[in-house]
Structure formats: C-alpha cells, structure tokens
Design an enzyme around this catalytic site. Structure first.
Site, PDB file in Angstrom:
ATOM      1  N   HIS A  56       0.889  -1.124  -0.065  1.00 43.45           N
ATOM      2  CA  HIS A  56       0.082  -0.025   0.038  1.00 43.45           C
ATOM      3  C   HIS A  56       0.936   1.247   0.004  1.00 43.45           C
ATOM      4  O   HIS A  56       2.262   1.288   0.161  1.00 43.45           O
ATOM      5  CB  HIS A  56      -1.051  -0.008   1.292  1.00 43.45           C
TER       6      HIS A  56
HETATM    7  P1  TYD Z   1      -1.775  -2.991   8.083  1.00 39.96           P
HETATM    8  O1  TYD Z   1      -1.364  -1.577   8.099  1.00 39.96           O
HETATM    9  O2  TYD Z   1      -2.483  -3.433   7.069  1.00 39.96           O
HETATM   10  O3  TYD Z   1      -0.172  -3.807   8.240  1.00 39.96           O
HETATM   11  P2  TYD Z   1       0.659  -4.229   7.171  1.00 39.96           P
HETATM   12  O4  TYD Z   1       0.363  -3.390   5.844  1.00 39.96           O
HETATM   13  O5  TYD Z   1       1.993  -4.238   7.745  1.00 39.96           O
HETATM   14  O6  TYD Z   1       0.253  -5.482   6.535  1.00 39.96           O
HETATM   15  O7  TYD Z   1      -2.199  -3.113   9.549  1.00 39.96           O
HETATM   16  C1  TYD Z   1      -2.587  -4.486  10.084  1.00 39.96           C
HETATM   17  C2  TYD Z   1      -3.827  -4.412  10.869  1.00 39.96           C
HETATM   18  O8  TYD Z   1      -3.083  -3.848  11.966  1.00 39.96           O
HETATM   19  C3  TYD Z   1      -5.020  -3.951  10.288  1.00 39.96           C
HETATM   20  O9  TYD Z   1      -5.968  -4.523  11.014  1.00 39.96           O
HETATM   21  C4  TYD Z   1      -5.137  -2.531  10.929  1.00 39.96           C
HETATM   22  C5  TYD Z   1      -4.242  -2.522  12.091  1.00 39.96           C
HETATM   23  N1  TYD Z   1      -3.613  -1.369  12.404  1.00 39.96           N
HETATM   24  C6  TYD Z   1      -3.889  -0.636  13.633  1.00 39.96           C
HETATM   25  O10 TYD Z   1      -4.906  -1.042  14.194  1.00 39.96           O
HETATM   26  N2  TYD Z   1      -3.243   0.426  13.903  1.00 39.96           N
HETATM   27  C7  TYD Z   1      -2.116   0.925  13.103  1.00 39.96           C
HETATM   28  O11 TYD Z   1      -1.309   1.982  13.482  1.00 39.96           O
HETATM   29  C8  TYD Z   1      -1.881   0.047  11.968  1.00 39.96           C
HETATM   30  C9  TYD Z   1      -0.277   0.374  11.292  1.00 39.96           C
HETATM   31  C10 TYD Z   1      -2.298  -0.984  11.854  1.00 39.96           C
END
Ligand code: TYD
Length: 145
Positions: free
Chosen positions: A49
């Site tokens: 992303h």
């Molecule tokens: P995500 O940003 O999709 O992580 P990655 O891109 O590393 O796979 O986030 C994973 C999960 O964590 C998603 O359910 C959202 C949650 N999240 C939060 O609650 N707070 C945050 O600051 C972040 C970055 C993610």
C-alpha cells in the site's frame, strides 16, 4: 523518491548500546504514533500500500526485513538489518515488506494516527493518483494505449 536512509547516533558504554529517537532532533516530524511489527512468517509479504499523507521512520530494532519502495518511477529495494539505521518514508510511496527474519521487530514512528482512509491498497490506483490522473480514468487511459 521521498525516502532517505538515516544513521542514528548510538550511545555506547560498557553495558551496551542505546539509541534515542526525538521529535525534531533526529525524527523530522511530530511523532503521533508508534507501532511495531513482529512474529511475521518468512514467506509473508506485508504492506502493499501507499499513504497519501503520512511520514514514517522505520527501524529494524532486531533482525532484518527487505522493503520495496516505489513512487511510480520504479521499485527500489532497501534492506533494514541494523538498529542504528532508519528509513524515512514520505507521502505517496508504495511499499511492500518481505524476507522478514524470524526474530525481526520492525518499529515504525508516524506523524499521524492510524487512518484506514489514508491507505491506497490498489497499485494501479496508486499509479494513477501519483501521476495525477483520476482513477479509474487513469486505468482506462492505460488500457487504451
Ligand atoms: P496494516 O497497515 O494492513 O499492516 P501491513 O501493511 O504491515 O500488513 O495493518 C494490519 C492491521 O493492524 C490492520 O487490521 C490495521 C491494524 N493497524 C492498527 O490498528 N493501527 C496501526 O497503526 C496500524 C499500522 C495497523
């Protein structure tokens, strides 16, 4: 590309090492959020992303991870494997994280609270947006070339 590798000052003594991260000193933004990623399986790709308005500083405080970064001009790979090295990432940079070592703990400081609306999770939509072409018009334009 709005990314920069930064060397963080280490304070060492006979007992070990210490690194301090301080807003406006060695972190060039307001620190509103800190999160860390750990226990990631080796074959997992995370990220995939971009953020419209988010500045982040990532530090592999333990272990290693490879990060692919792309601002629309092509991908660049950065390996983070040193707790004294940080990676600054600005707005509109597509990122993918992979090759996590089993022990990897990736700490990320960010200048905004978590906001799902700030994510662009479709690479073609990202390319259109970063090139200033409204999506899906950009996708249609690409397909007609
Ligand atoms: P995500 O940003 O999709 O992580 P990655 O891109 O590393 O796979 O986030 C994973 C999960 O964590 C998603 O359910 C959202 C949650 N999240 C939060 O609650 N707070 C945050 O600051 C972040 C970055 C993610």
């Amino acid at each position: 590309m709005d990314i920069e590798r930064v060397q963080l000052q280490m304070h060492g003594d006979h007992g070990g090492m210490l690194i301090a991260l301080e807003q406006d000193i060695n972190v060039p933004f307001v620190i509103r959020r800190v999160y860390y990623i750990f226990a990631t399986e080796h074959d997992v790709h995370r990220g995939k992303h971009a953020h419209r308005h988010l500045r982040q500083l990532a530090v592999a405080v333990r272990g290693s991870v490879t990060i692919l970064l792309d601002d629309g001009s092509g991908p660049v790979e950065v390996v983070l494997n040193d707790p004294s090295q940080g990676l600054l990432m600005g707005d509109m940079v597509w990122r993918e994280l992979y090759d996590f070592s089993e022990d990897c703990v990736l700490m990320v400081l960010a200048d905004h609270l978590y906001d799902p609306a700030d994510y662009i999770t479709d690479y073609d939509a990202f390319l259109s947006e970063v090139k200033g072409i409204p999506y899906p018009a950009g996708l249609v334009a690409c397909q007609s070339v």
